[in-house]
Write an enzyme that holds these catalytic residues in place. Structure first.
Site, PDB file in Angstrom:
ATOM      1  N   THR A 151      77.210  -2.697  36.703  1.00  0.00           N
ATOM      2  CA  THR A 151      78.028  -3.907  36.729  1.00  0.00           C
ATOM      3  C   THR A 151      78.037  -4.546  38.111  1.00  0.00           C
ATOM      4  O   THR A 151      77.890  -3.845  39.120  1.00  0.00           O
ATOM      5  CB  THR A 151      79.477  -3.542  36.327  1.00  0.00           C
ATOM      6  N   ASP A 152      78.255  -5.858  38.151  1.00  0.00           N
ATOM      7  CA  ASP A 152      78.385  -6.535  39.447  1.00  0.00           C
ATOM      8  C   ASP A 152      79.666  -6.112  40.171  1.00  0.00           C
ATOM      9  O   ASP A 152      79.811  -6.343  41.371  1.00  0.00           O
ATOM     10  CB  ASP A 152      78.334  -8.063  39.286  1.00  0.00           C
ATOM     11  N   GLU A 153      80.587  -5.463  39.433  1.00  0.00           N
ATOM     12  CA  GLU A 153      81.856  -5.071  40.059  1.00  0.00           C
ATOM     13  C   GLU A 153      81.673  -4.005  41.135  1.00  0.00           C
ATOM     14  O   GLU A 153      82.588  -3.791  41.931  1.00  0.00           O
ATOM     15  CB  GLU A 153      82.837  -4.545  38.999  1.00  0.00           C
ATOM     16  N   TYR A 177      87.559   2.018  37.878  1.00  0.00           N
ATOM     17  CA  TYR A 177      86.399   1.738  37.007  1.00  0.00           C
ATOM     18  C   TYR A 177      85.159   1.454  37.843  1.00  0.00           C
ATOM     19  O   TYR A 177      84.114   2.106  37.677  1.00  0.00           O
ATOM     20  CB  TYR A 177      86.707   0.553  36.074  1.00  0.00           C
ATOM     21  N   LYS A 181      81.519   3.477  38.378  1.00  0.00           N
ATOM     22  CA  LYS A 181      80.196   2.900  38.087  1.00  0.00           C
ATOM     23  C   LYS A 181      79.301   2.974  39.338  1.00  0.00           C
ATOM     24  O   LYS A 181      78.104   3.257  39.242  1.00  0.00           O
ATOM     25  CB  LYS A 181      80.338   1.443  37.626  1.00  0.00           C
TER      26      LYS A 181
END
Ligand code: NAD
Ligand code: DAU
Length: 369
Positions: A151-153, A177, A181
């Protein structure tokens, strides 16, 4: 094309057609999609089945996994379903052997930021430990290609004036979260570097589209607007996300799986930065709901302010760019939820969970179900 023939012919003939098509393209693959009963996973399975491959779905069917997302897709031959967790090493190994898996796409995850704030443990178990199990099995069993859906997060939050994320941006995850990741991404990098595993990481911005669980922003707002329920906006609602239609994301993942080199990281985004207030206002218009349903509620702790993605790298390396304009994709998505109310009502009423527990009791360790 083999898929369209599936509905017309018997299984043996279909298998031959698939095999022949595969051979003629030198493209014989069995792709294991973990988390394939979730939102992106189930959309990806449909994309994969439009190519001459066999797909095996391994999914634990947590609250977010839904077999109805794969209605009409699982046939026990070209698309097989196995219930179980990616943390169960012997089950994963057995699945890989039984179905002669050549490619693995890991979409299995705990994926909701709010849940990770309340209880991070399942995030660490699935997103980190589960990913390591898959990496170990992939290496031991000689899987040809491994794709980790990230994810870009992992890059954290941007200010309004920052440049969008690129593959050179430092990892600065800010929620349990996104930290889980980022940890998984590092483990994938380590497996490439240390063991020579052919693994690729993709990082994507916020997806929307059919079959998204209605805890996430866009489906939550659509479902509540359609039911005349409150539309909760965290804080001032000026946070910005870069929205991408799930079909554009899946197209990118397929290209990355096919053309990526070991250790590559691909960053996908929709080039559609919108504030949460803008998105909810548009959903109110599209559903004909009243704007008075919008409620500002307490902000999410540690809420990331802005995500944005520079896609010039993937345009160059994979020849990919997003092609579904946000306004069009959102309108289609609102229509999809309006036409599939039985799908989301079964989830919201809990009826689906009862059905899963009765129909698919959790398998014992190491036993493909
Ligand atoms: P989702 O929550 O809709 O689906 C996750 C799926 O994984 C579910 O079917 C669930 O049952 C399954 N699962 C959970 N734990 C498991 C376990 N231990 N073993 C096997 N299966 C398990 O998530 P999603 O939105 O489809 O996201 C898929 C992946 O893409 C995730 O890795 C997520 O981090 C990533 N991602 C999501 C977005 C987004 O906007 N939704 C954007 C970028 C990346
Ligand atoms: O960027 C990719 C990520 O996008 C994925 O990795 C995650 O799996 C996915 O959940 C998503 O994370 P976000 O936290 O951005 O998505 P979410 O749908 O939870 O929230 C989107 C925005 O809407 C965010 O700014 C919080 C806000 N929000 C969300 C909910 C659920 C609200 O204002 N109200 C809400 O009720």
């Amino acid at each position: 094309m083999a898929v369209s023939v599936t509905t017309l012919l018997g299984h043996n003939v279909v298998r031959s057609v698939v095999l022949l098509t595969s051979l003629s393209l030198s493209f014989v693959k069995t792709v294991l999609v973990t988390g394939g009963a979730g939102f992106i996973g189930s959309n990806l399975v449909r994309h994969l089945l439009r190519t001459p491959v066999r797909v095996v779905v391994l999914d634990a069917l947590t609250y977010a996994g839904n077999l109805a997302n794969l209605d009409g897709v699982i046939d026990g031959e070209r698309c097989v379903f196995v219930r179980g967790t990616i943390g169960d090493r012997s089950l994963v190994a057995k699945t890989v052997t039984t179905y002669a898996v050549t490619h693995l796409v890991n979409c299995a995850a705990e994926s909701h930021v709010d849940r990770s704030i309340h209880d991070s443990r399942p995030f660490l178990e699935t997103n980190i430990m589960g990913t390591q199990v898959l990496l170990d099995v992939a290496r031991e069993m000689g899987i040809q290609r491994f794709l980790q859906m990230s994810t870009d997060e992992v890059y954290g939050s941007l200010t309004a004036t920052d440049e969008p994320f690129s593959t050179y941006s430092p990892l600065r995850p800010s929620s349990p979260y996104s930290a889980s990741k980022a940890a998984a991404d590092m483990l994938v990098g380590a497996a490439v570097h240390t063991h020579g595993l052919h693994a690729i990481v993709t990082r994507c911005s916020n997806n929307y589209g059919p079959y998204q669980f209605p805890e996430k922003f866009i489906p939550l707002m659509i479902v509540n607007a359609l039911s005349q329920g409150p539309l909760p906006i965290y804080g001032d609602g000026r946070q910005v996300r870069d929205w991408i239609h799930v079909d554009d994301h899946c197209r990118g993942v397929m290209l990355a799986l096919e053309h990526g080199n070991a250790g590559d990281v691909f960053l996908f985004g929709g080039n559609a930065e919108r504030s949460n207030l803008d998105v909810v206002t548009r959903i109110v218009q599209l559903t004909g709901a009243s704007a008075s349903l919008i409620r500002h509620v307490d902000d999410r702790p540690g809420h990331d302010r802005r995500y944005a993605v520079n896609t010039s790298d993937v345009e160059h390396t994979l020849g990919w760019k997003p092609i579904i304009p946000f306004e069009e994709g959102l309108e289609d998505t609102v229509r999809w939820y309006a036409e599939h109310s039985t799908w989301w009502q079964a989830i919201l009423s809990g009826e689906y969970r009862t059905y899963v527990e009765q129909t698919y009791p959790a398998p014992s360790a190491g036993q493909p179900s």
